[in-house]
Design an enzyme around this catalytic site. Sequence first.
Site, PDB file in Angstrom:
ATOM      1  N   ASP A 113       0.948  -1.300   0.091  1.00  0.00           N
ATOM      2  CA  ASP A 113      -0.140   0.012   0.021  1.00  0.00           C
ATOM      3  C   ASP A 113       0.700   1.264   0.031  1.00  0.00           C
ATOM      4  O   ASP A 113       0.536   2.316  -0.202  1.00  0.00           O
ATOM      5  CB  ASP A 113      -0.804   0.059   1.242  1.00  0.00           C
ATOM      6  CG  ASP A 113      -1.792  -1.088   1.469  1.00  0.00           C
ATOM      7  OD1 ASP A 113      -2.186  -1.741   0.275  1.00  0.00           O
ATOM      8  OD2 ASP A 113      -2.216  -1.283   2.385  1.00  0.00           O
ATOM      9  N   GLN A 145       6.213   5.046  -3.201  1.00  0.00           N
ATOM     10  CA  GLN A 145       6.988   6.405  -2.891  1.00  0.00           C
ATOM     11  C   GLN A 145       6.388   7.276  -4.224  1.00  0.00           C
ATOM     12  O   GLN A 145       6.317   6.857  -5.381  1.00  0.00           O
ATOM     13  CB  GLN A 145       8.450   6.216  -3.148  1.00  0.00           C
ATOM     14  CG  GLN A 145       9.182   7.508  -2.697  1.00  0.00           C
ATOM     15  CD  GLN A 145      10.500   7.220  -2.457  1.00  0.00           C
ATOM     16  OE1 GLN A 145      10.971   6.105  -2.253  1.00  0.00           O
ATOM     17  NE2 GLN A 145      11.411   8.271  -2.209  1.00  0.00           N
ATOM     18  N   CYS A 203      11.858   8.130   1.714  1.00  0.00           N
ATOM     19  CA  CYS A 203      11.719   6.594   1.692  1.00  0.00           C
ATOM     20  C   CYS A 203      12.069   6.039   2.875  1.00  0.00           C
ATOM     21  O   CYS A 203      11.601   4.886   3.371  1.00  0.00           O
ATOM     22  CB  CYS A 203      12.814   6.119   0.650  1.00  0.00           C
ATOM     23  SG  CYS A 203      14.350   6.305   0.932  1.00  0.00           S
ATOM     24  N   ASN A 248      11.812  -4.601   0.237  1.00  0.00           N
ATOM     25  CA  ASN A 248      11.828  -3.220  -0.594  1.00  0.00           C
ATOM     26  C   ASN A 248      10.340  -2.563  -0.415  1.00  0.00           C
ATOM     27  O   ASN A 248       9.566  -3.382  -0.848  1.00  0.00           O
ATOM     28  CB  ASN A 248      12.269  -3.520  -2.054  1.00  0.00           C
ATOM     29  CG  ASN A 248      12.358  -2.279  -2.506  1.00  0.00           C
ATOM     30  OD1 ASN A 248      11.993  -1.146  -2.434  1.00  0.00           O
ATOM     31  ND2 ASN A 248      12.998  -2.493  -4.140  1.00  0.00           N
ATOM     32  N   TRP A 260       9.163  -0.749  -2.410  1.00  0.00           N
ATOM     33  CA  TRP A 260       8.601  -0.453  -3.601  1.00  0.00           C
ATOM     34  C   TRP A 260       7.439  -1.815  -4.189  1.00  0.00           C
ATOM     35  O   TRP A 260       6.571  -1.667  -4.740  1.00  0.00           O
ATOM     36  CB  TRP A 260       9.396  -0.558  -4.710  1.00  0.00           C
ATOM     37  CG  TRP A 260      10.187   0.892  -4.752  1.00  0.00           C
ATOM     38  CD1 TRP A 260       9.901   2.027  -3.936  1.00  0.00           C
ATOM     39  CD2 TRP A 260      11.118   1.049  -5.713  1.00  0.00           C
ATOM     40  NE1 TRP A 260      10.924   3.043  -4.261  1.00  0.00           N
ATOM     41  CE2 TRP A 260      11.556   2.505  -5.291  1.00  0.00           C
ATOM     42  CE3 TRP A 260      11.737   0.528  -6.762  1.00  0.00           C
ATOM     43  CZ2 TRP A 260      12.547   3.216  -6.301  1.00  0.00           C
ATOM     44  CZ3 TRP A 260      12.995   1.446  -7.377  1.00  0.00           C
ATOM     45  CH2 TRP A 260      13.252   2.611  -7.107  1.00  0.00           C
ATOM     46  N   ASP A 300      13.026  64.034  57.144  1.00  0.00           N
ATOM     47  CA  ASP A 300      12.305  62.975  57.862  1.00  0.00           C
ATOM     48  C   ASP A 300      12.993  61.716  58.312  1.00  0.00           C
ATOM     49  O   ASP A 300      12.557  60.760  58.990  1.00  0.00           O
ATOM     50  CB  ASP A 300      11.200  62.320  56.828  1.00  0.00           C
ATOM     51  CG  ASP A 300      11.783  61.460  55.583  1.00  0.00           C
ATOM     52  OD1 ASP A 300      13.100  61.647  55.434  1.00  0.00           O
ATOM     53  OD2 ASP A 300      11.063  60.860  54.919  1.00  0.00           O
ATOM     54  N   GLU A 346      14.363  59.275  56.971  1.00  0.00           N
ATOM     55  CA  GLU A 346      14.080  57.860  56.296  1.00  0.00           C
ATOM     56  C   GLU A 346      14.519  57.997  54.870  1.00  0.00           C
ATOM     57  O   GLU A 346      14.316  59.075  54.299  1.00  0.00           O
ATOM     58  CB  GLU A 346      12.575  57.641  56.599  1.00  0.00           C
ATOM     59  CG  GLU A 346      11.856  57.209  57.885  1.00  0.00           C
ATOM     60  CD  GLU A 346      10.604  57.005  58.069  1.00  0.00           C
ATOM     61  OE1 GLU A 346      10.055  56.063  58.979  1.00  0.00           O
ATOM     62  OE2 GLU A 346       9.698  57.596  57.262  1.00  0.00           O
ATOM     63  N   LYS A 385       9.789  52.669  53.888  1.00  0.00           N
ATOM     64  CA  LYS A 385      10.890  53.464  54.141  1.00  0.00           C
ATOM     65  C   LYS A 385      11.745  52.904  54.780  1.00  0.00           C
ATOM     66  O   LYS A 385      11.288  52.033  55.724  1.00  0.00           O
ATOM     67  CB  LYS A 385      10.349  54.829  54.378  1.00  0.00           C
ATOM     68  CG  LYS A 385       9.663  55.598  53.226  1.00  0.00           C
ATOM     69  CD  LYS A 385       9.162  57.076  53.624  1.00  0.00           C
ATOM     70  CE  LYS A 385       8.589  58.164  52.923  1.00  0.00           C
ATOM     71  NZ  LYS A 385       8.536  59.384  53.092  1.00  0.00           N
ATOM     72  N   ASP A 438      32.436  38.296  37.756  1.00  0.00           N
ATOM     73  CA  ASP A 438      32.658  38.942  36.591  1.00  0.00           C
ATOM     74  C   ASP A 438      34.165  38.803  36.138  1.00  0.00           C
ATOM     75  O   ASP A 438      35.061  39.597  36.227  1.00  0.00           O
ATOM     76  CB  ASP A 438      32.358  40.407  36.763  1.00  0.00           C
ATOM     77  CG  ASP A 438      32.778  41.282  35.461  1.00  0.00           C
ATOM     78  OD1 ASP A 438      32.632  40.617  34.215  1.00  0.00           O
ATOM     79  OD2 ASP A 438      32.718  42.440  35.458  1.00  0.00           O
ATOM     80  N   SER A 470      33.873  43.095  32.434  1.00  0.00           N
ATOM     81  CA  SER A 470      33.089  43.488  31.901  1.00  0.00           C
ATOM     82  C   SER A 470      31.971  44.368  32.506  1.00  0.00           C
ATOM     83  O   SER A 470      31.256  45.305  32.000  1.00  0.00           O
ATOM     84  CB  SER A 470      32.369  42.963  30.686  1.00  0.00           C
ATOM     85  OG  SER A 470      31.441  41.917  31.622  1.00  0.00           O
ATOM     86  N   THR A 511      29.546  43.139  33.907  1.00  0.00           N
ATOM     87  CA  THR A 511      28.317  42.171  34.016  1.00  0.00           C
ATOM     88  C   THR A 511      28.707  40.827  34.257  1.00  0.00           C
ATOM     89  O   THR A 511      29.914  40.568  34.186  1.00  0.00           O
ATOM     90  CB  THR A 511      27.663  42.267  32.358  1.00  0.00           C
ATOM     91  OG1 THR A 511      28.693  41.548  31.489  1.00  0.00           O
ATOM     92  CG2 THR A 511      27.127  43.423  32.076  1.00  0.00           C
TER      93      THR A 511
END
Length: 737
Positions: A94, A97, A103, A284, A286, A539, A541, A585, A609, A613, A615
Amino acid sequence: MPPSGITVRLQKEENSSARHNVSPYLGQDYHRLVQECLKQRQLFEDPHFPAKSKSLGYNELGPFSENTKGIQWRRPQEICQSPQFICEDMKWTDVCQGELGNCWFLAAAASLTQYPLLKERVVPPQQSFKSGYAGIFHFQFWQYGEWVDVVVDDRLPVKEGELVFVSSAQKSEFWAALLEKAYAKLNGSYEALNGGFMNEAFVDFTGGLGETVKLKETPPNLFHLLQKAVKKKSLMGAFIQPQSQSQIENQTPEGLLTGHAYSIIATWEMKNNGKKIPLLRLRNPWGRVEWNGHWSDDSTLWSQVDPEIRKKLQVRGEDGEFWMQMEDFLRFFDILEVCNLTPESVTDKHAQLWKTNTFCGRWLGHSAGGCRTYKDTFWTNPQFLVTLTEQDEEKHGMCTLLVSLMQKNRRQCRSIGQDFLSVGFEIYQVPKEFDNKMCASERKNLFSSLVSVASCSFMDERDVTGRYQLPPGRYLLIPSTFQPHQESDFIMRIFTEKQHTFIEIDCEIRANGNVFKENALKDTMEEFSAQFARLSGEDQEISPEELQRILIQITSKNTHLKTNGFSLDICRKLVKMVDLNCNGKLQLEEFRKLWSKIKEWEKIFTNYDKDRSGTMDVQELCLALEAAGFTLNNQLVESLCQKYGNNVRQVYFDSFLSCLAYLVCVFEQCRIMDKNKDGVICISKEEASIYIKGTIYLHLQVFLLNLSIILFLLLCCLCLLQSCYWLARSFVIIIST
């Protein structure tokens, strides 16, 4: 008494049977869609895989390709008079291809027809073009740890009235064409199926583990392994490697096709002239063109065989099936593919089943460390511990271990220029001292002493698998991409003949006592009080706005600290971390505690780091968090890297402070939850996820509450102004009269 730490233990969840269930792919429920179509008296049209050029492909089968000119989409009843889903029964004939280099898929589909239970799983019964027909069909595939149900409409590509792709020898039969369409939908397009390996389709049909054997490097006991594979109901195939693209499916003088996938369906040990000759039965797809050498259908060797045996072995005419002795098989074929089935895929009580385990993971940012050539990052890859306890019955002191590494969803990315990454894995002997070194920094330091016992070649294929013979013991598996910083989801699976254990190496979630302890500052209390008085204003704070101004001013003078300017949200988190009065606060003691933490975290940030850099790399974030007193599991580290790292996998100083402030608040809440005061709380993964989301939600609620208060006060002011206006106006009127 110094403050104690807190440990969060995630409770183990019961194994559910969800993995045996089938999920509707893309949320399309087959039975509900059928009922809707019948009710509306309309044939189904699939919006997710429409009958348009984009479903055909993106390059050679793209919208403006010469190959797609003249292609139309037709339903089966527009192609032939009396279409049938299956004529009589599903057979290998059934599957014929078409104009597609798939395949590998077709050979696997043809093999599937020989296994009734597997066949019914992939191609659910009770589908037809008769009663209940609504122009919709469905198929089931295993995809990365779960089964999915894929629906398609039955509009198929045709050219000049003939199916363009797969067809059946019986022109009125359409199950194979619709199966191919469903698989094309699963992978993004028909063109995405060009080029592949049988094992990929075998795995998707069964949920099994694919294994590739290079036949020019044949293990001495290969026939014995094939016999065992047949007993375990494994699916098998083989092909001859073509020397060039032009040689694909060229026929050799021996009747074999190069670059063409053959199925292996049986083994037999023939006794001939006092010798045992190992035979393999090949097919096969096929349904024609067969081997014409020794033990072929017309070979004179069969005349020496008992007719009953010959009948049992089904020696017959041109049908695509033939017998081939092992010696010739190894001589002509190059690649053998075996799909080892899981216990869930086999119901044969007599089958010798594998013991299996699966884990889904990902290489993402901090965990994309590359291969072992990259020593600085390799240790950050996901890691798994396998314990082999029993030796095989047929091995002298050895255990069979199959390891498979599978990339997820990469074939679907071909249309956007991406493809399979080069991936592989390493296997190390685990020393005894590894047990007590679960922290990331300890494991990193231990890596240089690990002894490699096995590895696989890095390949740009979906599945990379290795078979190993190892003595009982404990082994560390490390999957990786070849290059670092390459991100992808993956599945790690292992199969053994005897029992084993398989766990991910992970850290316990914990904050030690130093997290909650105030560190000493260089300044004396008098000096710090004077600075606080100057910074806090009248204040006495410090608000989040004032803290923002202070941090921006200080970090702007330090070139070793790169920031995004300290948002008010970050400053509120820092204030909240030490705000004992909950007034938003900071007073003197609160600010002193915060400042001691900021100076401590600045030192940690600078230490990690490495390239100065300003970062920090996300791959170092785990170590930096550990230095700050936190040990976190892989999932939490991944979430934090995504949240606080930028798009080039870097963490700025302000993000680092925000991350740590967030963790302090979370673990403070965990300490409150510790009713027994033993330093341990136990929650489920689901509860942990809800709690973390709830903490974020709480921050949002507080922000919205503050915003509501501000708006209320503004409204009161407006009302007061309006009242004053009308009072003044009334006063003016009274005076004027």
